[in-house]
Design an enzyme around this catalytic site. Structure first.
Site, PDB file in Angstrom:
ATOM      1  N   ARG A  38      27.712  41.006  79.289  1.00  0.00           N
ATOM      2  CA  ARG A  38      26.890  40.962  78.072  1.00  0.00           C
ATOM      3  C   ARG A  38      27.492  41.795  76.944  1.00  0.00           C
ATOM      4  O   ARG A  38      27.273  41.493  75.765  1.00  0.00           O
ATOM      5  CB  ARG A  38      25.463  41.436  78.381  1.00  0.00           C
ATOM      6  CG  ARG A  38      24.434  41.117  77.274  1.00  0.00           C
ATOM      7  CD  ARG A  38      23.033  41.426  77.721  1.00  0.00           C
ATOM      8  NE  ARG A  38      22.040  40.970  76.760  1.00  0.00           N
ATOM      9  CZ  ARG A  38      21.213  41.781  76.106  1.00  0.00           C
ATOM     10  NH1 ARG A  38      21.260  43.098  76.310  1.00  0.00           N
ATOM     11  NH2 ARG A  38      20.339  41.291  75.249  1.00  0.00           N
ATOM     12  N   ILE A  64      20.276  38.239  70.091  1.00  0.00           N
ATOM     13  CA  ILE A  64      20.643  37.926  71.467  1.00  0.00           C
ATOM     14  C   ILE A  64      19.426  38.299  72.298  1.00  0.00           C
ATOM     15  O   ILE A  64      18.933  39.424  72.232  1.00  0.00           O
ATOM     16  CB  ILE A  64      21.916  38.686  71.915  1.00  0.00           C
ATOM     17  CG1 ILE A  64      22.269  38.333  73.368  1.00  0.00           C
ATOM     18  CG2 ILE A  64      21.809  40.175  71.704  1.00  0.00           C
ATOM     19  CD1 ILE A  64      23.629  38.868  73.795  1.00  0.00           C
ATOM     20  N   SER A  65      18.884  37.338  73.015  1.00  0.00           N
ATOM     21  CA  SER A  65      17.560  37.482  73.626  1.00  0.00           C
ATOM     22  C   SER A  65      17.541  38.457  74.796  1.00  0.00           C
ATOM     23  O   SER A  65      18.571  38.780  75.398  1.00  0.00           O
ATOM     24  CB  SER A  65      17.048  36.121  74.097  1.00  0.00           C
ATOM     25  OG  SER A  65      16.883  35.248  73.002  1.00  0.00           O
ATOM     26  N   GLN A  66      16.349  38.910  75.107  1.00  0.00           N
ATOM     27  CA  GLN A  66      16.109  39.829  76.223  1.00  0.00           C
ATOM     28  C   GLN A  66      16.497  39.147  77.537  1.00  0.00           C
ATOM     29  O   GLN A  66      16.065  38.036  77.829  1.00  0.00           O
ATOM     30  CB  GLN A  66      14.639  40.212  76.237  1.00  0.00           C
ATOM     31  CG  GLN A  66      14.230  41.202  77.297  1.00  0.00           C
ATOM     32  CD  GLN A  66      12.755  41.538  77.209  1.00  0.00           C
ATOM     33  OE1 GLN A  66      12.047  41.080  76.311  1.00  0.00           O
ATOM     34  NE2 GLN A  66      12.277  42.332  78.145  1.00  0.00           N
TER      35      GLN A  66
END
Length: 218
Positions: A38, A64-66
């Protein structure tokens, strides 16, 4: 607390533990989140937060999503290695890379050229030849590769565009955050069954709104 002095392996293990606490048990999903780095998909200023279970801002006003939310969405897709997936909203390419570790082929659409090109470079550096990034209006889907076994939206819509349902294969699954552009939305799962679309709510989420058109230059 995550920080530059903390070992990355420990941070990664803590994120995987957070996924398990959210009920994620699928072995392939867990492996994909473990394998995709990530930190390569976040802005340098946020790199020390890369393995935190939180959404982070990126270029073009996107996020950028959880990870735990993405893991929930991935589990709901019930992915198999033979599936072709359409992702709407490439962003940094992180979720496309996750999907690429599980599905047979991934087509991901991004409306911002700067994001699409950067995402393609990141995904290419990981050797994920089964992931293709296209500059396109996500509301229209991608008919050239339809039908898709799975479709997933990385941005909120007040109503799922009919073009996306049209491109969903029989017995296909579509997952999308549905609701107002501000505030929270319901994460919905739709399956194209023999008698039409079956739907189920998976919980509440918060995504940026989906925008129309293509922004070639920001």
């Amino acid at each position: 607390m995550t920080g530059p002095d903390k070992d990355e392996a420990v941070e990664r293990a803590e994120l995987l533990l957070a996924l398990r606490k959210r009920g994620i048990r699928d072995r392939l999903v867990m492996r994909a989140f473990e394998q995709v780095p990530r930190e390569r998909f976040v802005e340098p200023v946020f790199r020390n937060l890369a393995w935190n279970d939180q959404a982070l801002p990126v270029d073009c006003g996107q996020t950028i999503s959880q990870p735990t939310v993405l893991a929930l969405m991935t589990t709901a897709l019930e992915l198999e290695g033979t599936h072709t997936v359409l992702e709407i909203g490439t962003g940094t390419g992180y979720y496309a890379a996750i999907l690429g570790h599980i599905a047979g082929h991934v087509v991901t659409l991004e409306r911002f050229r700067t994001l699409a090109e950067a995402a393609a470079r990141r995904i290419g550096s990981l050797g994920l030849a089964n992931v293709e990034v296209f500059l396109a209006d996500g509301r229209l889907g991608y008919r050239a590769r339809a039908p898709f076994d799975r479709i997933v939206l990385g941005a909120a819509v007040e109503e799922v565009p009919s073009a996306l349902f049209d491109q969903l294969a029989p017995n296909g699954i579509l997952v999308a955050p549905v609701g107002p552009p501000e505030g929270t939305q319901a994460l919905m799962r739709y399956r194209r069954g023999p008698e039409g679309l079956e739907q189920r709510e998976l919980g509440l989420v918060r995504f940026v709104p989906m925008l129309s058109g293509v922004a070639a230059v920001l």
